[in-house]
Design a protein around this motif. Structure first.
Motif, PDB file in Angstrom:
ATOM      1  N   GLY A 134       0.799  -0.835  -0.070  1.00 63.66           N
ATOM      2  CA  GLY A 134       0.219   0.268   0.154  1.00 63.66           C
ATOM      3  C   GLY A 134       1.006   1.068  -0.184  1.00 63.66           C
ATOM      4  O   GLY A 134       0.025   2.685   0.018  1.00 63.66           O
ATOM      5  N   GLY A 135       2.042   0.973  -0.143  1.00 66.02           N
ATOM      6  CA  GLY A 135       3.309   2.252   0.024  1.00 66.02           C
ATOM      7  C   GLY A 135       2.841   3.103   2.002  1.00 66.02           C
ATOM      8  O   GLY A 135       2.670   2.558   2.356  1.00 66.02           O
ATOM      9  N   GLU A 162       7.695   4.187   9.789  1.00 61.02           N
ATOM     10  CA  GLU A 162       6.799   3.067  10.677  1.00 61.02           C
ATOM     11  C   GLU A 162       6.204   3.832  11.764  1.00 61.02           C
ATOM     12  O   GLU A 162       5.047   3.625  12.185  1.00 61.02           O
ATOM     13  CB  GLU A 162       7.664   1.986  10.271  1.00 61.02           C
ATOM     14  N   TYR A 163       6.307   4.913  11.845  1.00 57.87           N
ATOM     15  CA  TYR A 163       6.173   5.763  12.881  1.00 57.87           C
ATOM     16  C   TYR A 163       4.228   5.113  13.277  1.00 57.87           C
ATOM     17  O   TYR A 163       3.667   5.834  12.411  1.00 57.87           O
ATOM     18  CB  TYR A 163       5.876   7.108  13.266  1.00 57.87           C
ATOM     19  N   PRO A 164       4.335   5.040  14.086  1.00 57.01           N
ATOM     20  CA  PRO A 164       2.312   4.643  14.961  1.00 57.01           C
ATOM     21  C   PRO A 164       0.777   5.963  14.346  1.00 57.01           C
ATOM     22  O   PRO A 164       1.973   7.156  15.257  1.00 57.01           O
ATOM     23  CB  PRO A 164       2.427   3.781  15.814  1.00 57.01           C
ATOM     24  N   GLY A 165       0.447   5.583  13.586  1.00 55.29           N
ATOM     25  CA  GLY A 165      -0.100   7.126  13.071  1.00 55.29           C
ATOM     26  C   GLY A 165       0.045   8.191  12.533  1.00 55.29           C
ATOM     27  O   GLY A 165      -0.255   9.417  12.434  1.00 55.29           O
ATOM     28  N   GLN A 166       1.417   7.809  11.999  1.00 58.85           N
ATOM     29  CA  GLN A 166       2.355   9.175  10.924  1.00 58.85           C
ATOM     30  C   GLN A 166       1.084   9.457   9.902  1.00 58.85           C
ATOM     31  O   GLN A 166       1.164   8.692   9.705  1.00 58.85           O
ATOM     32  CB  GLN A 166       4.068   8.421  10.356  1.00 58.85           C
ATOM     33  N   GLN A 167       1.125  10.907  10.225  1.00 58.80           N
ATOM     34  CA  GLN A 167       1.021  11.400   8.627  1.00 58.80           C
ATOM     35  C   GLN A 167       1.482  12.277   8.054  1.00 58.80           C
ATOM     36  O   GLN A 167       1.598  13.644   8.416  1.00 58.80           O
ATOM     37  CB  GLN A 167      -0.320  12.413   8.789  1.00 58.80           C
ATOM     38  N   PHE A 168       2.307  12.155   6.795  1.00 59.30           N
ATOM     39  CA  PHE A 168       3.153  12.818   6.921  1.00 59.30           C
ATOM     40  C   PHE A 168       3.583  13.073   5.220  1.00 59.30           C
ATOM     41  O   PHE A 168       2.611  12.518   4.508  1.00 59.30           O
ATOM     42  CB  PHE A 168       5.177  11.388   6.686  1.00 59.30           C
ATOM     43  N   THR A 169       4.096  14.627   4.947  1.00 64.48           N
ATOM     44  CA  THR A 169       3.993  14.910   3.074  1.00 64.48           C
ATOM     45  C   THR A 169       5.011  14.365   2.356  1.00 64.48           C
ATOM     46  O   THR A 169       6.329  14.538   3.283  1.00 64.48           O
ATOM     47  CB  THR A 169       3.227  16.690   3.597  1.00 64.48           C
ATOM     48  N   TRP A 170       5.405  14.597   1.861  1.00 65.75           N
ATOM     49  CA  TRP A 170       6.524  15.174   1.022  1.00 65.75           C
ATOM     50  C   TRP A 170       7.183  16.208   1.251  1.00 65.75           C
ATOM     51  O   TRP A 170       8.413  15.249   1.139  1.00 65.75           O
ATOM     52  CB  TRP A 170       6.770  14.867  -0.638  1.00 65.75           C
ATOM     53  N   ALA A 193      19.147   3.982   7.252  1.00 70.16           N
ATOM     54  CA  ALA A 193      18.277   3.430   6.286  1.00 70.16           C
ATOM     55  C   ALA A 193      17.687   3.202   7.980  1.00 70.16           C
ATOM     56  O   ALA A 193      16.516   3.304   7.560  1.00 70.16           O
ATOM     57  CB  ALA A 193      18.712   2.548   5.809  1.00 70.16           C
ATOM     58  N   TRP A 194      17.427   2.806   8.614  1.00 74.59           N
ATOM     59  CA  TRP A 194      17.113   2.131   9.899  1.00 74.59           C
ATOM     60  C   TRP A 194      16.397   3.534  10.550  1.00 74.59           C
ATOM     61  O   TRP A 194      14.806   4.108  11.255  1.00 74.59           O
ATOM     62  CB  TRP A 194      18.040   1.745  11.188  1.00 74.59           C
ATOM     63  N   LYS A 195      16.679   4.897  10.548  1.00 75.83           N
ATOM     64  CA  LYS A 195      16.432   5.677  11.113  1.00 75.83           C
ATOM     65  C   LYS A 195      15.216   6.315  10.275  1.00 75.83           C
ATOM     66  O   LYS A 195      14.345   6.792  10.667  1.00 75.83           O
ATOM     67  CB  LYS A 195      17.338   7.261  10.829  1.00 75.83           C
ATOM     68  N   MET A 196      15.722   6.642   8.918  1.00 77.80           N
ATOM     69  CA  MET A 196      13.939   6.056   7.438  1.00 77.80           C
ATOM     70  C   MET A 196      13.419   5.474   8.740  1.00 77.80           C
ATOM     71  O   MET A 196      12.091   5.680   7.286  1.00 77.80           O
ATOM     72  CB  MET A 196      14.626   6.402   6.277  1.00 77.80           C
ATOM     73  N   ARG A 197      13.431   4.127   8.257  1.00 74.14           N
ATOM     74  CA  ARG A 197      12.540   3.279   8.784  1.00 74.14           C
ATOM     75  C   ARG A 197      12.002   3.660   9.669  1.00 74.14           C
ATOM     76  O   ARG A 197       9.826   3.216   9.697  1.00 74.14           O
ATOM     77  CB  ARG A 197      13.045   2.086   8.653  1.00 74.14           C
ATOM     78  N   GLU A 198      11.842   3.878  10.510  1.00 72.49           N
ATOM     79  CA  GLU A 198      11.218   3.778  12.200  1.00 72.49           C
ATOM     80  C   GLU A 198      10.639   5.018  11.838  1.00 72.49           C
ATOM     81  O   GLU A 198       9.313   5.469  11.839  1.00 72.49           O
ATOM     82  CB  GLU A 198      12.539   4.367  13.217  1.00 72.49           C
ATOM     83  N   TYR A 199      10.966   5.998  10.840  1.00 68.22           N
ATOM     84  CA  TYR A 199      10.173   7.305  10.737  1.00 68.22           C
ATOM     85  C   TYR A 199       8.715   6.825   9.973  1.00 68.22           C
ATOM     86  O   TYR A 199       7.906   7.844   9.889  1.00 68.22           O
ATOM     87  CB  TYR A 199      11.324   8.491   9.802  1.00 68.22           C
TER      88      TYR A 199
END
Length: 198
Positions: free
Chosen positions: A121-122, A142-150, A134-140
């Protein structure tokens, strides 16, 4: 560290807006660019507008990217404006035939210090950087409830000192974004409009 280049291409598959991003070595970029530009609209397979199964649509995109990309393309991403015919997926990312060191279902090292993060689902993200980045980006991501823009994702990539990236969102809703950056330039295609920005 290897010098990689990433580029984006806007196209249409049977009048459906789509985009492809490629990842290659810097010395291969000119040849790759010419071959892809000559082939972008020559794909003659099943009409994508007839596909309603999400898995079949992603397989269609994967087949298109495999057909389109010359051997010098090491990895790629693509998405398609699937929302035009209902809530279907339409985004892929990954290595093109190379060996990958799979960490788990969401993360793999596809080249030395080149990481692929992908989620059903992207979004999907290829990045060149340290394992820690890479791990920091993964954590970012996958953060629960994260609503991020580009813009949020782009800022986070810069904070991690990523030297090259290729980012894709799923095409089943929203804007359908494909973005990339390397030491030369950054680009973004948003399938919901007709502009290439940056």
């Amino acid at each position: 560290m290897n010098d990689y280049r990433v580029r984006l291409y806007r196209t249409c598959l049977y009048q459906v807006p789509a985009a492809v991003g490629v990842w290659c070595r810097a010395e291969d970029l000119d040849g790759v660019d010419g071959q892809i530009r000559r082939s972008l609209t020559a794909y003659q397979r099943e009409d994508v507008r007839c596909i309603t199964d999400p898995v079949a649509l992603d397989q269609y995109l994967a087949d298109y990217v495999t057909w389109l990309c010359p051997l010098a393309v090491l990895a790629a991403a693509a998405n398609i404006a699937a929302w035009q015919n209902g809530p279907r997926t339409g985004g892929i990312i990954g290595s093109l035939g190379g060996e990958a060191h799979v960490i788990d279902e969401h993360m793999a090292e596809i080249l030395p210090q080149v990481w692929c993060l992908s989620y059903a689902g992207g979004p999907g993200l290829l990045l060149q950087g340290s394992r820690q980045a890479a791990w920091k980006m993964r954590e970012y991501l996958e953060y629960p409830g994260q609503q991020f823009t580009w813009d949020d994702v782009r800022l986070h990539l810069k904070q991690q000192s990523v030297s090259a990236y290729l980012y894709v969102t799923d095409g089943s809703g929203g804007e359908g974004i494909l973005a990339c950056g390397d030491e030369q330039k950054e680009e973004r295609i948003c399938l919901s409009d007709n502009n290439i920005s940056f």
